[in-house]
Structure formats: structure tokens, C-alpha cells
Design an enzyme around this catalytic site. Structure first.
Site, PDB file in Angstrom:
ATOM      1  N   HIS A1117       0.824  -1.207   0.000  1.00 56.97           N
ATOM      2  CA  HIS A1117       0.000   0.000   0.000  1.00 56.97           C
ATOM      3  C   HIS A1117       0.861   1.260   0.000  1.00 56.97           C
ATOM      4  O   HIS A1117       0.623   2.186  -0.786  1.00 56.97           O
ATOM      5  CB  HIS A1117      -0.922  -0.016   1.225  1.00 56.97           C
ATOM      6  CG  HIS A1117      -1.649   1.270   1.428  1.00 56.97           C
ATOM      7  ND1 HIS A1117      -2.774   1.618   0.711  1.00 56.97           N
ATOM      8  CD2 HIS A1117      -1.401   2.323   2.265  1.00 56.97           C
ATOM      9  CE1 HIS A1117      -3.187   2.814   1.089  1.00 56.97           C
ATOM     10  NE2 HIS A1117      -2.385   3.259   2.038  1.00 56.97           N
ATOM     11  N   VAL A1118       1.838   1.317   0.863  1.00 59.11           N
ATOM     12  CA  VAL A1118       2.640   2.531   0.962  1.00 59.11           C
ATOM     13  C   VAL A1118       3.439   2.757  -0.325  1.00 59.11           C
ATOM     14  O   VAL A1118       3.664   3.912  -0.740  1.00 59.11           O
ATOM     15  CB  VAL A1118       3.542   2.487   2.208  1.00 59.11           C
ATOM     16  CG1 VAL A1118       4.692   1.500   2.042  1.00 59.11           C
ATOM     17  CG2 VAL A1118       4.104   3.872   2.541  1.00 59.11           C
TER      18      VAL A1118
END
Length: 1513
Positions: A1117-1118
Site C-alpha cells: 500500500h505505501v
């Protein structure tokens, strides 16, 4: 008699002829007179010729006296007088003693036969040699006993008697048959003094073998009453066989052969090896040794020579097998002068030491050995005697060091067994307890009269209690009560003892010294005694007739005093003290402990920490007190689990590191300390055996204390130091101060002090060596001076004391280590293998004999010998092999337990510590070694760490991968460096877990206890860090740090992996974790250097870059957020570069990423732009990306054919669109959806009215900025009830699509499915999603959530594909990642990397970029999965992938992944096939949907399934 005259004139050596007797030539009964010898023999003592009835002493001694016809040519010495050698050796027959005054006729000169020769070691420095000599035709035997070495110089006595055939009783021979200087001992034995000679001491006894069987004896040093036996039993020398005469001259009995000890040692070893390397008892060892000697003697009698035996046993050139006069084999070598081999070994060692202890090859060792021999031969040729060389070279320390220097052999390497690493798995978990709760209080006891009286007095006075102590004493107790009222202090001393007593007291300004009290405070009826006062105790205190008390009202005068010291004096004259010390009544209240901030009782056994802290004043009196208390606390910790044991360890560790007092005004005998220590280690041993999940903590606790011991082990510390002084005339000065300190209290410092003294002596009395050792071990001058009995002097010893002190202090060090140094390798090995600690010469204690631990692996003794021999080797690999193999062989004994378990644990701790120190001292050399060797070392150190951990499964899988990595490197297999780098990354993750677990377990306890005990803040702050640093995990981390750049260079990897390559400028800010700042808004462009990034965080507003040592997946996600937000995101593998960046905290930098690198340049702060972020984040109506809230379409469930944008998100629609448009080998799952708006409809249902109200209130709180309400909101959603219509429609949709309906398996299965659906809805309010929407200015209220329902495919592997390479933006290249099991480990916060590869769309051939380091795979049974599918995930310029949760009906199970047996990694053809088809699948999906795609899927039994796809953002 010219011969005797010459002997008499040769320096007075005829004093040794005390054995001369009446000469057989003289028929008179008078002793020989000096005139018989002629005028030149005036120096011959008459006393030497006065013993009647004996054969000529000169004959017995072997002197050649030509003037006497009965004295033929004899051997070359008269008890040490050097005379010419005569050959052949023939002596007169030994005759029986005369009867009734009739003299014997002269016997013919006959052949002498040596029937037996044996050599025995009396101690480390002395040997006894026994010879039995007979003559043809005679039953008389001559027994010669010669002592060489140290004991030859003391008044040595033979304590002896004879035995008769078949009778064990001792008989005393007639007086006429006893040697001179013989006395009877209690009419049970004889004691005869040895005669001194130049190179030893000798005694000769004649025995008639016709009547006697043997001589039995022991030896005694008359100067100190020390006795010497043969392995604990009497010496026994056989002289005959029940009266049989010696064989006739024509057939002499075969003589016993003097076999050199070194050959017997080898033969006994070979016998032991052939027998399977069993662990023998002491008696079995002795029997085996005798059998080995007899085998060799039989071979010599059969015709073999000693040279042939030496050649066969040692495998080298034969050497002269004759024993030297010093009891060691000697050879002439090239120089022609015979030098004992043991001295050559010592000289070779000294040459090696002087040369800097170089690592010689076998050839260089041989040259050095011969050079040492040549030096000694030159010394002998120059006039030095062998005895003088021995005296010069032999000191106990040098002998021990030279043991390995005997005759060089080729370097020995350990041949390891083929161990199965899986056997190491030891998946114990810590016991679960409630550590914040104290155990139930014991039932209240009836108060004693003393306590009742005190309660009455305190209640009547109404005064404040300054202190109250109840001190147990023999026969009762003493109560000391100090009260204060209105500034006036009163001391009450009461006791329930029956004897009439008086209080003998004074006052003290400092708390210890006695000062005369002011007359104004002396109670009436008291008497002054010198500078103190005696006040009688009166009965009836507090209304109790059995209690007597005295009171001292100090009034306001108490302000000038700190304490009232006292003792009690009985009318009968005896004195009562407090454990040998004065009682003390403190007159001032003790200051409260400093408050400990942020105490979280759930993270510690607070009740136990408080109890420990309350007892510290008692504990600090002495080690005896501390260890006894610790034993009790350890028992209590059993039921408190890990946190209880953590409290005990933290306390012991603070003591070990000298943060707590070791001794305060209390004298304790060493044996009392040792016994208390032994009790504590016994308790810990029991915990180790019964709590396998807590063994790491028990090992830590044991490592903080010595082993202890019972009996006289501890007492020897106190007694033997005096013997050391007496033996070496070393009274006064530093040694006397140390002696006084030892008598008062012994501690681990004494081991350091003894080692320092030995260093000082070995360095030729160099004080620099003394202080260097002390300072290196943390014993400063100030510490020495701080003891109750201070050591303030430096050692000032004399050269002539050196040798004896080295000997005696070396032995004394073993005694100290036996008590204080449980994890010292040498003493720990001895405790397990068994040892005998000889009594110190002049001491009052006997030998200590410790048997081997039963049931040990037969290979262990050899392994321990090897590691002890090579412990200081410069080359680490052989030593590490030996250390780890020894731990492997020891492991069964640790698992089995037993009475000697703690001995095995201490040995294991010592071996573990040796691994750590070996690695640490070898780091520089390791860094220069080839990569394969470094990986081999890493495997060994990982294996060593596996042997120390309770839960080691993860490290065992790392070990298996390391074991495959080194051979792959040596074979230069493709991708070996990438695979090794992945193994190293996984190992580092495991090490990080160990560090975090250790800190979480210990630091809260260390912080709170440190505050309670007043420990220095710096020691508190670094407590857990130092514990980690002292373990093998730290050594492994250092080793990997050296290996990392080697692997990166070999794999063509830079110091960076750039995940989002964006050039930016900003101000550096260092943070511990990205999660800590994800909701922060920075008002200037900020470069975050984050110590930890999990992959699930949101990047905060204002951040333009995130740099981290962590390794989130490229598709996490990051990572996606960074690429979408044009934020630079990179992983740094170089600790040095990270340190530089951290040092730039607050400075402005420009970052310029390249393919595998990232450059940073300092810039001016003015060049950094202020962030556009900030403001409005908490406004009522956010503005930004627009989404439309979806209304409920009137259906609770829809099939795939009804998927439209108004009902479901892109995830569901894309699956429906792809049906029939992909190749047949790409499988799509059957799906049903719960459409948009269903959550709001369920929330509005009548049965959910209360939940709806709660949700509304929590949403309002969120808007008000109460972000902590997010968790409460998620919990509220889980309380929703399902409308009946929803259940009905969903069942129909499932059955229509062919999906299994969970309700058919029971109501609880439907409840599990319903709970999973609600968790998907609740994930709208997880922190990651909430802050991401807020940052993107998306109105969170407009977010709608559909739920995609599918059957779980029990995947072998899961994959994620980006059809445009996200790291480079290259649209012509596909990038994919693959993990074991389900795909949540790819998109969730699971540490480690996936297998990654890229493929050009031109040929779709996979190119592996990295191998997996993820530690776990997710697996689950046949079940359903409910996937989030929102309207806020795939917006232009915003990718919401991974923000919301997908939930399986049954929880996934984490399983450790063993890549060493994984087909995808180890079968290259399978790997190529699977990766190629994954790339082909991505290409096909992209072409079907006509845009770059973010695809998720699984591999099952070789088949590929695509479970979802969305546009790549």
C-alpha cells in the site's frame, strides 16, 4: 678402600649412604670403623656404617668399590653420585638376614633381573618411580622408590606395611628388615623418611617374596601433613607369588617394560574409541588405562620395540623411547643431545608466544619445534642440566599452555555429523499468566505478643512511625520501633526473649560509628560503660508480660544524629547481635523511592517487582542474603510466567553489573554464600526443566550468577588463600588485604583479582599487567578501596615467590571459578566431564572428586578438548565448528534433564558465549574471506542461535537456507547472490523480532525496578539493549553487516532499492516509525528517514520522500501511495549511509534517484518549498476528489451477470467483463456480490436501531477530531443483526451460482460468514483508509462498500502483476511478485520481500529480480472469502487498492515458509514455467481490458487463477 675414599672426597655426598650396613666380609659383630677405610676416609660419617645385619649399602645403591671383592661392577650412581658406567651389570645375590649371630657366607656374583618398573604422578609437578629387582636363585626382592620433582625437596615419608598371600591385613616386618630412619605409626604401619639425592629422593626396601605378597603404601609430606595416594587408594607393589622363588638363571622371568606415558595415553584413547567413546566413570578410566599399558607391555615382550610402538601409534618418525630422568620421553634429534620431549614442547610454545602467536602451517610448526629442540640442546651442551632447564621452563601456566604444543601434528578440523536442521525446531511458547496480579495472600497469622505490644504502644502514643523492624533471632525476635511526635524522636527496643537483657547503645551521626550520647537523653537507671550506655529492659511493655523493652527518648536532640546503634547484653554475660553486626535504629524516615513514570502494570509483574524492591535493604547485606531471597522470588515467579521471571532476571542483572550493593556491613563465610548460590541455581534448574517455554529467561538468570556449591567448595575460598600465603611466604601487603576481604565476603570480583595477580606474575612482576586486567574487567582502584575490607595496596612480590605463586594461585583460581564462574568454559566443561581438584599443599581440605554427568554423548569429551585447545586460534572456522558441534551433542542432555542439569546448562552458556567472542574477535578477518566462507560462518552462527532460543522455528528455516547458500556460491549457480541476499534479509528480520521481543519483555520491568531501586538512569535506559548485545544474536548481526556489501556487490545491487523514483527537495526529519507520523501535517517539504515502515501506513501530508531500512513490497500500500503521490520512496541497505542521513536531521537535501541508486546533496533551506498541504483537514465539508454515494438498489445479493457500476465496484465488474475473453488456461472464480447501499439498509433495520444510534454518535465524534473513536466504530458495526430478507436472498444467489451456502453446515457457519461480511463493511473506518481519504479530500461519508463473495482457492502461491513496471514506469515491461500461500502477505503488513521478476512484453521471458524473504505464508481450509469493493478505490489520480479489508470466513493460518524445499525456488524448469505463464496472464488481461492492470491471482496445482483486477494507477 681408595674407591670409598674418592667417593668421600667428592663433596660430602656420602651423607646419602645412610643405608650402609655391616659388610659381609667383616665377620665380627662390630660396625665397620673409619680406620678400615684408611686414613683418607675421615669424612665418611661413622653413623653411616652402624646398622648391623644388612648387605652392603654401597652394593644396594650401586656404587663401584674395586677394593671389595664382594662388590662387583654396579650401576653408575650411589643414590645420585655420578660414577663411571660399568657393564655388564652384575650384583651379588641378596641373602636372607643372619640368624642367631651366624654370618652369611659370601654369595657368588649373579645376574640381576628387573622384574617391574612403574611411574606414577603424585601431583602436577612430582613423579614416583618404583622398581622391583630380583636376582637369580634368591627369593629376596629389592624395591626402589624414587621421587622426582617438587616433592623431592620436602621432608617426604613413606607410610607402609607388607601383605601376605591371600590376606589383606597389613603386617609390619621385623626390625632387622626395616630401612634406617623407620618409626612405627600406632603399631599399624611404618613410616620411613626418604633420603635426599641430587635429582630427587630415594628409599630402598628389601622384601622376602617367599613369605610376602606385596608392599602397600602412601606418601606424606611431613611439613604440611599432606598425603598422596594412587587415585584415592593405597599404592600396591606386588613382589612375589605366594612364596615361589624367582626363576632360575637359565630361564629368567620376563622383565616388565617401562612404557612411555604418551604411548599409554594414545593406546587408552584408541581403546576408548573402539568401545564407542563411552562416558567412563573415574574407576573405569583407571581400569582402561591399566589395560592399555598391559597391552603395550605384552607387545614389547613379544618382540616389538618401543620405536615400533611409537611409529604405529603416533604415525610419525620413531624416537628414542627411553624415559629421561625427569619422567618424560627424550630424543636426541639432530643435535645429538637428549632433551625431554615435554621441555621441547614448552620451548616451542614460548617461541610461538614471543613470535606473536602466528597461525603456523603444519610445516612451519615442525620447523619451529625442531628450532626449539636445537635451542635446548645448545643450552645442555653449554653446561646446563636438564633439571635446571625444567626448573626454568616449567610453571603451571606454561605447562597448561604447552599441552597442545607437543610434537606438531597437522591441523585438526571437526568432521560434523549430518544433522537434520528440523530436529532443532523447538517451538515452545511462553506460559500465559496474569502477571499484574499478586498470588493469593497467605492466611493471616495470629499476632505474636511482641507485635501486639507494639500495636498497643503505637495506638496509645499516636505518634508517626519513622521505622519499624522485626528482626528474628535465636529463640525469638527483636523489635526496633522509632516514632516521632512534634519533632521529638523516641526509640523503643523490645524482645520476647526470656533472658534478662540490657540495651547497650550509643548514638551515631553517620549511621555506623558509636558516639557517646548526651547525658540529657540517657534514661533513668542506665549506666555509662566507656563511651556507651547500658539501659536495662523492663518487662510488661504494651501490656505483655512476656515482652521486655527499653526506651530512649532522644527528644529534639535526635536531629543531629542519623541512627542509634546497639547490641543486647544478657545478665549471663553473652551478647546478642544482628547476624554478627550491630543492630541499628534509623532515626530519620527513609526517602520514598522516586516515582516511575507511565507504569503499565500489564507489561510487568508489578507485584513481584514491588516485593523485590521492598527487600533490597535486606538483600544488599551480602550475596548470601540476595541469593536466598532470589530463590524465593524465583519460586514465586513460576506462576507469573515470563514477566515474573523477567523481574527476577532484571534484579540479578542489576546486581551482576554492580548497580546494586554487593555487601553492606555484613560478614558472611564463603561456604554460606556458595550454599545460598547453590540453592538459587537449584531452583532455576527446576524451572528450566519444568517450564520449557521460559528457558531463555532461566538461561539469562543463570548467566547472571555463578554456579555455587555445597560442602567445602565455598569454604575452600576462605581457607586456601591463607595456604597460598603460607606456602609462598607472602604475608602482608596486597595479598593480606585480599585475604581479609575474602574472609569477610567473596564475590565475582575475586576471580578478576586472581587473574590479575597471575597476569602480573606471568609478566615478570609487571604492575601494568595487573591493572590492565582489573580495568578491562571493570574492577577499578576505587572499587577495590570500597570493599568493607578494602584493598589499597599493589602487589609487591619477589622473583623467588613467582613460581610457587603461579602454581598455587592457578589452583586457587579453579576454586574461585567453581563458585563464581558457572559459565566459564574451562570450569563448565570440567564440571560436566568430571574432574579431581587436588588438595592444596598445606591445606586442610581434601581432594574434590566430581564424577562425569551420566548419559553424555560419547563424542562430547573430544569436542570439548578440541575447543579448549583451540579457543584462542586466529582462524575462526574450525573453532566455531567444534563449539557448535559440542552444543549439538550436549542438547539431548539439556532436553532430558536430570540431577546434573544445571551443569549442562552452564556448559551450554559457556559454549554459546565462546561462539559470540570468537565471532567478534574475527570480524576483520571474516570480512576479507571469500563469500562462500562467510556464508558458511553465518550458517554456523545461525545454528548456534537456534540452540539458544525457546521458539526457534523461524531461525531453523533460515539455517536451512544458509546451508544451501554456501554450496550454491561455490558452484557459482545462477542467482546465488540474490538468493543469499534474500536469506540474509529474512535472518535480519528474525533478529529484529528477537530484539523487539527482548525489549518488550524486559525494558518495562527494568525501568520500573530501576526507579524503585535508585539505579542510575543511564543503566536503566540501555538495559534491554545491553542484554541483546551480550547474546549471540548481536554477534550474528555484526557478521551479517560484513556480509551484506559482499552479497550486494555479487548480485549487482546498489545500496538502495528505489521503489518510487521521484526527484525531490526537502528538510530531513528522522522518525522511529512511519506509522507514528502518518496523520501529521508538515508545513514544509519533508524527507522522512523512518526506522520502520510496515507497508500499510499512509504517507503524511507534506512528506516528499520516505527513506527506510525496511523492505516493504514494491506493490504494498505505501509503495502504491508513494508512486501515485509522486513521492520518492526507497529502501537503504547500507547502515553507514543511513547513519549519514540521520546525522543530517534538520538539514535540507536534494534527492536524485537513479535505477539502483539514490544521490543526495545538501542545499540551502531557502530552496525548499513550503508544502501546499495543511489546513482544512478537519473542516466540516472537505473538498477534493468527488465520489457519489451509492443508493441501495433494492437487492441484498446479485449474481455476476448483474454487476453494474451502480451496484458494485471495478473489482467485481472487471471479473464479469473478462468472462469468455481470456485463454482457457486462465481460470476465473465464481462470484456473487452484496451491492452498494446494503450496509446503510441493514443499519436502518428496526432490529439495529441501537447500533445505528451508536454509529451516528461515533461519526460525529470523528468529525470533531476524536480519531480514537475509529476502533469503537468498527466494533459497533460488528453488532449488526442480519435482516431475514438478506439471508434469504444471499442463500438463493449462492445456490444459483454454485457456491456452497455456509448455513447448510449449521447456524454457527452462517454466523461466521455474517461476521466476515460485517468486518468488510467496518474496514471503511480503519485508520489507513480514514486518513488516506482525508488526505485526498474525499468525503468519507460518500464512500459506499459492496462485498464480492467468492470461494477460496487453496493456493500454493499467490501473485500480483502490474502490467506497467511501477518502479521504472516502463509500459513495455511487466512486473510481478509471487508469495507462498494466499496473497494477503503481499498487500498486507507482512515483513519481508516476495519473489519478484520482470518480463518484456516482446517475449514475456521472466527475469528474476529478487528472491523471497517473507517468513510466513497464509493458508486456510475450503472456505469463502468476502472482498471489499468500494466506490473510492480506483479514481483518477487516486488508487485506493489495499485500503479496505478482504476477510475469509475462517481465519487464515500463518505457517513458516521453508524455502529450502520450495519447488518454485529449487526446480528451475517449474520456476520458469510458472513465472512465464504469470507474465502471459498479465499480458492477456491488459490486452482484453485495453489499459494497464493491477492483477491478483493464485497458483494451485500448476493452474493459474485470476481472482481480481483493477486499473493500474
Amino acid at each position: 678402600m681408595d674407591g670409598l675414599t674418592a667417593i668421600a672426597k667428592s663433596g660430602g655426598a656420602l651423607t646419602s649412604l645412610q643405608a650402609l650396613v655391616r659388610h659381609p666380609c667383616n665377620s665380627s659383630s662390630q660396625p665397620l670403623q673409619p680406620s678400615f677405610l684408611g686414613s683418607g676416609c675421615g669424612s665418611l660419617p661413622a653413623a653411616a656404617l652402624t646398622t648391623p645385619g644388612r648387605a652392603c649399602g654401597a652394593c644396594l645403591a650401586g656404587a663401584s668399590l674395586p677394593s671389595c671383592t664382594l662388590l662387583s661392577s654396579c650401576s653408575s650412581s650411589i643414590t645420585g653420585l655420578q660414577l663411571p658406567q660399568a657393564a655388564p651389570v652384575r650384583r651379588r645375590a641378596l641373602a636372607a638376614p643372619p640368624r642367631s649371630g651366624v654370618t652369611r657366607a659370601a654369595a657368588a656374583v649373579t645376574q640381576e633381573v628387573e622384574e617391574m618398573s612403574r611411574q606414577f604422578a603424585l601431583d602436577n609437578e612430582s613423579d614416583l618411580r618404583v622398581r622391583i629387582v630380583g636376582e637369580e636363585g634368591s627369593t629376596w626382592k629389592r624395591c626402589e622408590l624414587r621421587v622426582s620433582g617438587r616433592l623431592a625437596g620436602v621432608p617426604l615419608v613413606l607410610h607402609w606395611a607388607i601383605t601376605k598371600p591371600g590376606r589383606p591385613t597389613w603386617y609390619l616386618p621385623a626390625e632387622a628388615q626395616r630401612p634406617a630412619n623407620t618409626r612405627e605409626y600406632k603399631k599399624r604401619a611404618l613410616q620411613t623418611t626418604f633420603n635426599k639425592i641430587d635429582d630427587g629422593a630415594i628409599l630402598i626396601i628389601d622384601v622376602d617374596a617367599a613369605q610376602n605378597d606385596a608392599i602397600e603404601f602412601t606418601l606424606k609430606d611431613d611439613s604440611c601433613n599432606a598425603w598422596f595416594k594412587n587415585r584415592g587408594s593405597n599404592f600396591r607393589v606386588e613382589v612375589g607369588k605366594g612364596g615361589a622363588a624367582a626363576p632360575p638363571a637359565a630361564s629368567p622371568a620376563p622383565a616388565a617394560v617401562d612404557i612411555p606415558k604418551e604411548l599409554v595415553d594414545i593406546q587408552s584413547y584408541l581403546r576408548w574409541e573402539r568401545a564407542g567413546k563411552q562416558t567412563y566413570s573415574y574407576e573405569q578410566q583407571e581400569a582402561e588405562y591399566r589395560a592399555a599399558r598391559e597391552e603395550l607391555e605384552a607387545q614389547v615382550r613379544s618382540g616389538a620395540t618401543l620405536e615400533e610402538l611409537r611409529q604405529r601409534l603416533k604415525g610419525g618418525p620413531a624416537t628414542n623411547g627411553a624415559a629421561s630422568g625427569n619422567g618424560a620421553g627424550a630424543s636426541q634429534g639432530a643435535g645429538g643431545v637428549a632433551v625431554p620431549e615435554d621441555l621441547v614442547g614448552i620451548q616451542a610454545y614460548l617461541r610461538w608466544e614471543r613470535g606473536g602467536k602466528k597461525n603456523y602451517s603444519p610445516e612451519e610448526q615442525q620447523r619451529e619445534y625442531e628450532a626449539a629442540r636445537a635451542e635446548l640442546q645448545a643450552a645442555v651442551a653449554g653446561g646446563a642440566s636438564v633439571a635446571s632447564l625444567r626448573a626454568q621452563l616449567q610453571a603451571p601456566k606454561k605447562e597448561a599452555q604447552a599441552a597442545a604444543a607437543q610434537k606438531p601434528q597437522s591441523r585438526v578440523h571437526i568432521e560434523r555429523k549430518q544433522w537434520d536442521p528440523a530436529q532443532l525446531i523447538n517451538a515452545h511458547t511462553a506460559t500465559a499468566h496474569s502477571p499484574g496480579t499478586a498470588p493469593p495472600a497467605p492466611a493471616p497469622k495470629e499476632p505474636t505478643p511482641l507485635e501486639l505490644a507494639a500495636d498497643v504502644v503505637m495506638g496509645a502514643d499516636g505518634a508517626t512511625v519513622v521505622s519499624r523492624q522485626v528482626i528474628p533471632v535465636d529463640g525469638g525476635a527483636v523489635l526496633v520501633l522509632v516514632t516521632e511526635e512534634g519533632g521529638e524522636v523516641t526509640v523503643h527496643v523490645a524482645t520476647d526473649l526470656r533472658e534478662p537483657l540490657a540495651l547497650h547503645w550509643a548514638v551515631s551521626r553517620k549511621g555506623q560509628e558509636w558516639g557517646k550520647p548526651p547525658s540529657s537523653v540517657v534514661p533513668e537507671g542506665s549506666a555509662e560503660v566507656g563511651g556507651s550506655v547500658e539501659t536495662p529492659l523492663a518487662r510488661g511493655w504494651g501490656g505483655q508480660d512476656s515482652v521486655q523493652a527499653a526506651h530512649v527518648a532522644l527528644g529534639r536532640d535526635a536531629g543531629g544524629f542519623a541512627a542509634l546503634p546497639f547490641v543486647l547484653h544478657a545478665a549471663a554475660g553473652w551478647w546478642l547481635k544482628n547476624g554478627g553486626k550491630d543492630f541499628v535504629a534509623p532515626l530519620k524516615k527513609a526517602p520514598p523511592p522516586p516515582p516511575a513514570a507511565d507504569v503499565d502494570a500489564s507489561k510487568m509483574a508489578k507485584w513481584l517487582v514491588d516485593e523485590i524492591a521492598d527487600c533490597e535493604r535486606e538483600a544488599e547485606k551480602s550475596f548470601m542474603h540476595r541469593f536466598n531471597l532470589a530463590a524465593g522470588f524465583a519460586e514465586k515467579a513460576r506462576d507469573a510466567g515470563s514477566l515474573g521471571l523477567a523481574a527476577v532476571f532484571v534484579w540479578l542483572r542489576y546486581c551482576q553489573t554492580r548497580q546494586l550493593n554487593w555487601n553492606v556491613n555484613y560478614n558472611v563465610k564463603p561456604r554460606e554464600i556458595s550454599a545460598a548460590q547453590n540453592r538459587l541455581t537449584d531452583v532455576l534448574e527446576g524451572l528450566y526443566a519444568t517450564l520449557p517455554g521460559e528457558r531463555e529467561l532461566v538461561r539469562l538468570a543463570l548467566s547472571a550468577i555463578g554456579r555455587g556449591g555445597e560442602g567445602d567448595v565455598g569454604q575452600r575460598i576462605r581457607d586456601e588463600i591463607l595456604v597460598v600465603q603460607q606456602n609462598n611466604n607472602a604475608k602482608g601487603g596486597m595479598l593480606e588485604e585480599w585475604h581479609q576481604k575474602l574472609h569477610n565476603n567473596t564475590s565475582p570480583d575475586d576471580v578478576v583479582i586472581c587473574q590479575a595477580l597471575l597476569d602480573y606474575l606471568a609478566a615478570d612482576l609487571d604492575l601494568g599487567a595487573y591493572w590492565a586486567r582489573l580495568e578491562a574487567e571493570g574492577v577499578s582502584r576505587e572499587r577495590l578501596a570500597s570493599y568493607d575490607r578494602p584493598i589499597v595496596s599493589e602487589p609487591r612480590l619477589k622473583p623467588e615467590q613467582k613460581e610457587g605463586l603461579i602454581r598455587d594461585l592457578g589452583a586457587y583460581l579453579k576454586t574461585l571459578k567453581a563458585v563464581h564462574s558457572g559459565a566459564d568454559l574451562e570450569s563448565a566443561a570440567a564440571a560436566v566431564l568430571g574432574y579431581k581438584l587436588d588438595a592444596m599443599r598445606g591445606g586442610q581440605h581434601g581432594d574434590i572428586h566430581v564424577e562425569p554427568v551420566p548419559g553424555l554423548a560419547p563424542e562430547l569429551p573430544d569436542l570439548l578438548d578440541f575447543v579448549l585447545e583451540h579457543i584462542n586460534d586466529a582462524e575462526p572456522l574450525p573453532l566455531l565448528l567444534g563449539l557448535v558441534e559440542a552444543r549439538r551433542e550436549l542438547r539431548p542432555a539439556l532436553q532430558a534433564g536430570g540431577d546434573r542439569l544445571k551443569d549442562c546448562v552452564y556448559l551450554d552458556l559457556a559454549l554459546d558465549s565462546a561462539v559470540r567472542t570468537t565471532v567478534e574477535r574475527s570480524l576483520a578477518a571474516v570480512a576479507a574471506a571469500p563469500a562462500a566462507d562467510q556464508m558458511g560462518l553465518a550458517a554456523l552462527v545461525v545454528e548456534n542461535l537456534c540452540l539458544s532460543l525457546d521458539d526457534n522455528e523461524e531461525l531453523v528455516f533460515c539455517l536451512k537456507a544458509w546451508m544451501a547458500a554456501a554450496p550454491a556460491c561455490r558452484a557459482n549457480e545462477p542467482h546465488w547472490a540474490l538468493r543469499a541476499k534474500a536469506v540474509m534479509d529474512r535472518t535480519r528480520l528474525a533478529l529484529a523480532d528477537i530484539a523487539e521481543r527482548t525489549a518488550a519483555l524486559l525494558q518495562p520491568t527494568a525501568t520500573y525496578m530501576g526507579h524503585r531501586l535508585g539505579v542510575a538512569s543511564w543503566a536503566v535506559d540501555i538495559f534491554s539493549e545491553e542484554v541483546i548485545r551480550m547474546g549471540s544474536a548481536a554477534a550474528l548481526s555484526q557478521l551479517l553487516a560484513r556480509l551484506d556489501p559482499v552479497l550486494r556487490a555479487a548480485a549487482d545491487l546498489g545500496a538502495w532499492q528505489v521503489i518510487s523514483p521521484v526527484a525531490v527537495a526537502g528538510v530531513v526529519r528522522c522518525v522511529d516509525s512511519l506509522g507514528d507520523v502518518q496523520d501529521v501535517v508538515y508545513d514544509e517539504a519533508t524527507i522522512l528517514v523512518a526506522g520502520h515502515v510496515s507497508g500499510e501506513e499512509e504517507i503524511p501530508d507534506g512528506a516528499v520522500a520516505v527513506l527506510t531500512p525496511d523492505m516493504p513490497d514494491v506493490l504494498s500500500h505505501v509503495s502504491v501511495r508513494a508512486r501515485n503521490g509522486k513521492i520518492c520512496f526507497a529502501t537503504c541497505f547500507d547502515e553507514g549511509v543511513l547513519a549519514e542521513l540521520r546525522a543530517l536531521d534538520g538539514r535540507a537535501l536534494r534527492l536524485e534517484p537513479a535505477a539502483e541508486d539514490l544521490k543526495y546533496t545538501p542545499i540551502e533551506a531557502a530552496e525548499v518549498q513550503h508544502s501546499a498541504a495543511g489546513g482544512g483537514a478537519d473542516d466540516d465539508v472537505p473538498s477534493g476528489l468527488s465520489i457519489t454515494k451509492k443508493a441501495w438498489a433494492g437487492k441484498y445479493a446479485i449474481p455476476a451477470d448483474d454487476f453494474t457500476p451502480d451496484l458494485v465496484g471495478a473489482k467485481s465488474r472487471n471479473l464479469a467483463d473478462l468472462r469468455g475473453r481470456l485463454p482457457d488456461w486462465i481460470h476465473l472464480p465464481t462470484s456473487v456480490a452484496i451491492p452498494f447501499g446494503t450496509f446503510d439498509q441493514v443499519l436502518a433495520a428496526p432490529q439495529n436501531r441501537a447500533v445505528a444510534a451508536e454509529v451516528k454518535a461515533l461519526q460525529a465524534a470523528l468529525k470533531a477530531g476524536q480519531h480514537e473513536k475509529l476502533a469503537e466504530l468498527r466494533s459497533a458495526v460488528l453488532e449488526l443483526a442480519a435482516p431475514e430478507a438478506l439471508v434469504t436472498e444471499l442463500r438463493a444467489a449462492f445456490q444459483g451460482a454454485g457456491l456452497p451456502w455456509p448455513g447448510e453446515q449449521g447456524e454457527e457457519r452462517w454466523e461466521a460468514a455474517w461476521r466476515a461480511i460485517k468486518k468488510v463493511w467496518a474496514s471503511k473506518w480503519n485508520e489507513r483508509a480514514f486518513f488516506s481519504c482525508r488526505k485526498a479530500r474525499i468525503n468519507h461519508d460518500d464512500l459506499s462498500m459492496a462485498v464480492l463473495c467468492q470461494q477460496v482457492i487453496r493456493a500454493d502461491y499467490a501473485y500480483v502483476i502490474h502490467t506497467t513496471n511501477p518502479s521504472t514506469g516502463d509500459a513495455s515491461e511487466i512486473y510481478a511478485e509471487v508469495v507462498r500461500g494466499l496473497g494477503e502477505t503481499l498487500v498486507g503488513a507482512y515483513p519481508g520481500r516476495a519473489l519478484s521478476f520482470a518480463a518484456s512484453k516482446s517475449d514475456l521471458a521472466p527475469r528474476v529480480l529478487g528472491f523471497p524473504s517473507k517468513r510466513v505464508g497464509l493458508f486456510c481450509p475450503d472456505t469463502l472469502i468476502f472482498r471489499s469493493d468500494s466506490n473510492g478505490e480506483d479514481l483518477e489520480g487516486y488508487a485506493g487498492a489495499g485500503l479496505y479489508d478482504s476477510i475469509t470466513m475462517d481465519p487464515e493460518q500463518e505457517e513458516k515458509v521453508d524455502y529450502s524445499v520450495d519447488k518454485l525456488l529449487n526446480d528451475t524448469s517449474f520456476q520458469k514455467d510458472v513465472l512465464t505463464r504469470i507474465a502471459q496472464l498479465g499480458d492477456a488481461v491488459e490486452k482484453a481490458l485495453k489499459s494497464p492492470q493491477d492483477i491478483e491471482g493464485v497458483v494451485k496445482d500448476g493452474k493459474l487463477y485470476m481472482v481480481q483486477t483493477r486499473p493500474q494507477m
